[in-house]
Design a protein around this motif. Structure first.
Motif, PDB file in Angstrom:
ATOM      1  N   TYR A  33      33.277  29.446  22.111  1.00  0.00           N
ATOM      2  CA  TYR A  33      32.258  30.110  22.743  1.00  0.00           C
ATOM      3  C   TYR A  33      32.701  31.477  22.788  1.00  0.00           C
ATOM      4  CZ  TYR A  33      29.210  31.350  26.546  1.00  0.00           C
ATOM      5  OH  TYR A  33      28.361  32.174  27.297  1.00  0.00           O
TER       6      TYR A  33
ATOM      7  N   GLU B 245      31.028  35.322  24.271  1.00  0.00           N
ATOM      8  CA  GLU B 245      29.891  35.866  25.183  1.00  0.00           C
ATOM      9  C   GLU B 245      30.081  37.332  25.070  1.00  0.00           C
ATOM     10  OE1 GLU B 245      27.963  35.773  29.644  1.00  0.00           O
ATOM     11  OE2 GLU B 245      29.199  34.128  28.956  1.00  0.00           O
TER      12      GLU B 245
ATOM     13  N   ALA C 144      25.452  34.937  23.646  1.00  0.00           N
ATOM     14  CA  ALA C 144      26.479  34.081  23.291  1.00  0.00           C
ATOM     15  C   ALA C 144      26.293  33.471  22.206  1.00  0.00           C
ATOM     16  CB  ALA C 144      26.784  33.074  24.645  1.00  0.00           C
ATOM     17  N   ARG C 145      27.420  33.027  21.576  1.00  0.00           N
ATOM     18  CA  ARG C 145      27.463  32.160  20.392  1.00  0.00           C
ATOM     19  C   ARG C 145      28.407  31.093  20.328  1.00  0.00           C
ATOM     20  NH1 ARG C 145      24.516  34.688  16.841  1.00  0.00           N
ATOM     21  NH2 ARG C 145      25.157  33.293  15.135  1.00  0.00           N
ATOM     22  N   ILE C 146      28.424  29.978  19.709  1.00  0.00           N
ATOM     23  CA  ILE C 146      29.354  29.103  19.516  1.00  0.00           C
ATOM     24  C   ILE C 146      29.616  28.976  18.013  1.00  0.00           C
ATOM     25  CG2 ILE C 146      29.872  26.603  19.623  1.00  0.00           C
ATOM     26  CD1 ILE C 146      29.086  26.875  22.343  1.00  0.00           C
TER      27      ILE C 146
ATOM     28  N   ALA D 194      35.179  25.825  23.238  1.00  0.00           N
ATOM     29  CA  ALA D 194      33.717  25.342  23.519  1.00  0.00           C
ATOM     30  C   ALA D 194      34.079  24.071  24.269  1.00  0.00           C
ATOM     31  CB  ALA D 194      33.114  24.972  22.342  1.00  0.00           C
TER      32      ALA D 194
ATOM     33  N   GLY E 252      29.202  21.586  28.015  1.00  0.00           N
ATOM     34  CA  GLY E 252      28.421  22.654  27.644  1.00  0.00           C
ATOM     35  C   GLY E 252      28.428  23.927  28.588  1.00  0.00           C
TER      36      GLY E 252
ATOM     37  N   ASP F 145      29.927  26.576  29.445  1.00  0.00           N
ATOM     38  CA  ASP F 145      30.692  27.760  28.743  1.00  0.00           C
ATOM     39  C   ASP F 145      30.653  28.956  29.345  1.00  0.00           C
ATOM     40  OD1 ASP F 145      32.046  26.017  26.340  1.00  0.00           O
ATOM     41  OD2 ASP F 145      29.745  25.933  25.891  1.00  0.00           O
ATOM     42  N   ARG F 146      29.594  29.154  30.275  1.00  0.00           N
ATOM     43  CA  ARG F 146      29.367  30.603  30.614  1.00  0.00           C
ATOM     44  C   ARG F 146      30.558  30.786  31.657  1.00  0.00           C
ATOM     45  NH1 ARG F 146      25.880  34.070  28.983  1.00  0.00           N
ATOM     46  NH2 ARG F 146      23.991  33.421  27.773  1.00  0.00           N
TER      47      ARG F 146
ATOM     48  N   PRO G 292      23.611  29.462  24.110  1.00  0.00           N
ATOM     49  CA  PRO G 292      24.285  30.226  22.981  1.00  0.00           C
ATOM     50  C   PRO G 292      23.537  29.770  21.796  1.00  0.00           C
ATOM     51  CG  PRO G 292      25.656  28.392  23.869  1.00  0.00           C
ATOM     52  CD  PRO G 292      24.527  28.637  24.993  1.00  0.00           C
TER      53      PRO G 292
ATOM     54  N   ILE H  42      24.232  28.533  18.323  1.00  0.00           N
ATOM     55  CA  ILE H  42      25.348  27.800  17.553  1.00  0.00           C
ATOM     56  C   ILE H  42      25.163  27.956  16.082  1.00  0.00           C
ATOM     57  CG2 ILE H  42      26.353  25.335  17.052  1.00  0.00           C
ATOM     58  CD1 ILE H  42      24.467  24.567  19.817  1.00  0.00           C
TER      59      ILE H  42
ATOM     60  N   TYR I 125      30.229  20.627  16.276  1.00  0.00           N
ATOM     61  CA  TYR I 125      30.126  20.935  17.672  1.00  0.00           C
ATOM     62  C   TYR I 125      29.417  19.932  18.368  1.00  0.00           C
ATOM     63  CZ  TYR I 125      28.405  22.826  22.184  1.00  0.00           C
ATOM     64  OH  TYR I 125      28.024  23.136  23.077  1.00  0.00           O
TER      65      TYR I 125
END
Length: 105
Positions: free
Chosen positions: A7, A9, A19-21, A66, A70, A72-73, A82, A84, A92
């Motif tokens: 993850y 951010e 954010a991204r995964i 990750a 879920g 993750d923040r 996020p 993905i 994932y």
């Protein structure tokens, strides 16, 4: 090289930044991460709500493995979900979250 779905951010945009995964490559020590053509270096005692920074721009990031739930923040409950990366989406949902992709791939 070791790779992990992580993850990422962007903390330069606020406490709950975009954010991204995605699949991140780790250095041998884990102190340097590589993702999307960028290099991230571990921060120590920065006082920021970040644990890595972009080596070129200094932009702060929260980067972590990750999580199955879920959540993750760093700061829960706010911000958009996020994005993905397509190349890790199936892995994932299957291996990290333990469920099928809710949008079907």
């Amino acid at each position: 090289m070791k790779f992990r779905i992580m993850y990422l951010e962007d903390k330069s945009k606020g406490l709950n930044g975009p954010a991204r995964i995605g699949r991140v490559r780790l250095s041998k020590t884990g102190e340097t991460l590589y993702y999307g053509g960028r290099t991230f270096e571990a921060l120590r005692n920065s006082g920021l709500k970040a644990n890595f920074s972009d080596a070129e721009t200094g932009q702060p990031f929260w980067i972590a493995k990750a999580r199955k739930g879920g959540d993750d923040r760093l700061y829960k409950g706010a911000g958009d979900p996020p994005v993905i990366d397509d190349d890790v989406r199936e892995e994932y949902w299957r291996d990290v979250r333990g469920m099928p992709d809710p949008v079907g791939g």
